[in-house]
Design an enzyme around this catalytic site. Structure first.
Site, mmCIF file in Angstrom:
data_model
loop_
_atom_site.group_PDB
_atom_site.id
_atom_site.type_symbol
_atom_site.label_atom_id
_atom_site.label_comp_id
_atom_site.label_asym_id
_atom_site.label_seq_id
_atom_site.Cartn_x
_atom_site.Cartn_y
_atom_site.Cartn_z
ATOM 1 N N LYS A 107 0.948 -0.916 -0.219
ATOM 2 C CA LYS A 107 0.521 0.422 0.487
ATOM 3 C C LYS A 107 0.938 1.296 0.032
ATOM 4 O O LYS A 107 2.331 0.907 0.688
ATOM 5 C CB LYS A 107 -1.085 0.209 0.758
ATOM 6 C CG LYS A 107 -0.503 0.219 2.484
ATOM 7 C CD LYS A 107 0.304 1.144 2.934
ATOM 8 C CE LYS A 107 1.055 1.542 4.962
ATOM 9 N NZ LYS A 107 1.493 2.387 4.995
ATOM 10 N N ASP A 167 -2.755 -2.160 9.938
ATOM 11 C CA ASP A 167 -2.669 -1.827 8.399
ATOM 12 C C ASP A 167 -3.492 -3.560 7.925
ATOM 13 O O ASP A 167 -3.208 -3.292 6.649
ATOM 14 C CB ASP A 167 -0.978 -1.430 7.513
ATOM 15 C CG ASP A 167 -0.436 -0.102 7.531
ATOM 16 O OD1 ASP A 167 -1.467 0.321 8.500
ATOM 17 O OD2 ASP A 167 0.267 -0.353 8.129
HETATM 18 P P1 ATP Z 1 4.405 -0.133 8.250
HETATM 19 O O1 ATP Z 1 4.159 0.986 6.773
HETATM 20 O O2 ATP Z 1 2.929 -0.906 8.145
HETATM 21 O O3 ATP Z 1 4.558 0.622 8.972
HETATM 22 P P2 ATP Z 1 6.844 -1.123 6.813
HETATM 23 O O4 ATP Z 1 6.340 -1.267 5.380
HETATM 24 O O5 ATP Z 1 7.331 0.211 7.334
HETATM 25 O O6 ATP Z 1 5.181 -1.165 7.717
HETATM 26 P P3 ATP Z 1 7.382 -4.108 7.335
HETATM 27 O O7 ATP Z 1 8.068 -4.421 5.861
HETATM 28 O O8 ATP Z 1 5.411 -4.701 7.388
HETATM 29 O O9 ATP Z 1 7.774 -2.518 7.770
HETATM 30 O O10 ATP Z 1 8.522 -4.530 8.207
HETATM 31 C C1 ATP Z 1 8.034 -4.120 9.299
HETATM 32 C C2 ATP Z 1 9.367 -4.799 10.455
HETATM 33 O O11 ATP Z 1 8.138 -6.018 11.320
HETATM 34 C C3 ATP Z 1 10.767 -5.265 9.995
HETATM 35 O O12 ATP Z 1 11.442 -4.935 10.357
HETATM 36 C C4 ATP Z 1 10.327 -6.726 11.155
HETATM 37 O O13 ATP Z 1 11.164 -6.549 11.982
HETATM 38 C C5 ATP Z 1 8.846 -6.676 11.316
HETATM 39 N N1 ATP Z 1 8.391 -8.160 10.534
HETATM 40 C C6 ATP Z 1 7.235 -9.208 11.163
HETATM 41 N N2 ATP Z 1 6.582 -9.853 10.496
HETATM 42 C C7 ATP Z 1 7.483 -9.703 8.663
HETATM 43 C C8 ATP Z 1 7.266 -9.749 7.365
HETATM 44 N N3 ATP Z 1 6.803 -10.401 6.987
HETATM 45 N N4 ATP Z 1 7.449 -9.106 6.518
HETATM 46 C C9 ATP Z 1 8.679 -8.712 6.987
HETATM 47 N N5 ATP Z 1 9.001 -7.532 7.907
HETATM 48 C C10 ATP Z 1 7.517 -8.050 9.431
#
Ligand code: ATP
Length: 300
Positions: A11, A138
């Site tokens: 997203k 989310d």
């Molecule tokens: P958001 O936009 O929802 O705040 P994001 O996109 O910045 O999140 P994500 O890639 O969802 O970040 O991951 C944030 C943290 O969640 C990662 O640093 C990791 O430690 C943890 N995590 C747990 N499960 C997963 C997964 N399946 N994929 C990625 N990260 C994960």
């Protein structure tokens, strides 16, 4: 069926308005989510315990234990349904990790849909969405997809009317940004600057642009209250955003908590030119094109 594969989109936040910090530490948000054609895939395979494997680029920070959001989702589903089945979850990641595109939440939503089918539970979307909300704010949107307005912590969703297809270019950065750190920095900046956050409202200009399929108006209306905090923590993102604007992006914005930068283009051809220009400018780790809106977690 002994294996089910689900494709789930990333997203971008078209509007992310952050209200004051609440007593419970969360912020009230207005969040206009938009699902784009950048996907992770999660395959659930019958197993004697919960396990996860992850494949893709820059995946070092993805946990391989019970902290993985996909495992948490599968466990929550089993508990909700009173089911003693287990699964191995094989994640193929294209969504950048800690990139502000909700990749972990996407994997959780995919795991819910995949395990529901694998175990033959037949839960409806409302039940899956309730479990999803318990995992993270989310996650319900990754189930729903399309374009939707989230209020509260983001988990109460209303689909938004939108027309046509919008063309995006995403610039991935080296390394991620912690969402919690970006919110803390947002609070700190507001305190230092004496800014009192008001109650957030849906931007009607943005909603009208979506309804009209007007990319120019949408580009001008993109807004992210977390952007100053992300730029404060990662100054180089200002150069990335400037490069996109210079190369005719209709809108340039940090995606969610960053550090991914999102650029809206006037057409597919303009997106191609913009992607080439951003690659040449050397202002990011890599560049991908995508379009939106696309559906949420779907069995393939
Ligand atoms: P958001 O936009 O929802 O705040 P994001 O996109 O910045 O999140 P994500 O890639 O969802 O970040 O991951 C944030 C943290 O969640 C990662 O640093 C990791 O430690 C943890 N995590 C747990 N499960 C997963 C997964 N399946 N994929 C990625 N990260 C994960």
């Amino acid at each position: 069926m002994n294996a089910v594969t689900v494709r789930v989109p990333a997203k971008v936040n078209l509007q992310l308005s952050v209200g004051p910090c609440r007593d419970d530490g969360y912020h009230d948000l207005i969040n206009v989510f938009h699902a784009v054609s950048l996907f992770d895939e999660v395959t659930a395979v019958e197993a004697d315990g919960f396990r996860v494997t992850v494949a893709g680029e820059s995946i070092a920070d993805v946990p391989l234990d019970g902290d993985n959001l996909a495992i948490r989702a599968a466990q929550a589903l089993a508990a909700y349904a009173g089911c003693d089945r287990r699964a191995e979850l094989r994640i193929r990641k294209d969504i950048p990790v800690a990139g502000g595109m909700a990749g972990g939440s996407a994997d959780a939503a995919a795991a819910l849909v995949a395990c529901d089918a694998l175990w033959g539970l037949g839960l409806d979307r409302a039940e899956l969405s309730e479990i999803a909300a318990g995992i993270g704010s989310d996650v319900p949107f990754a189930l729903l997809g399309g374009t939707a307005v989230g209020v509260g912590r983001g988990e109460t969703l209303t689909p938004a009317l939108s027309q046509g297809r919008f063309h995006w270019v995403f610039a991935f950065a080296d390394g991620g940004l912690s969402t919690a750190r970006v919110y803390a920095e947002c609070d700190r900046l507001r305190m230092v600057m004496g800014v009192e956050a008001g109650w957030p409202h849906v931007d009607e200009t943005l909603m009208a642009a979506l309804r009209a399929g007007d990319a120019k108006a949408l580009g001008a209306a993109l807004h992210n209250d977390l952007q100053p905090a992300a730029l404060s923590l990662r100054g180089s993102l200002a150069l990335t955003l400037a490069a996109g604007r210079e190369h005719h992006a209709l809108g340039a914005i940090v995606s969610g908590s960053g550090p991914t930068c999102a650029f809206l283009a006037a057409s597919e051809e303009e997106a191609l030119d913009l992607a080439v220009a951003l690659r040449g400018a050397g202002v990011c780790r890599s560049v991908v094109r995508a379009y939106g809106p696309v559906p949420g977690a779907t069995i393939v």
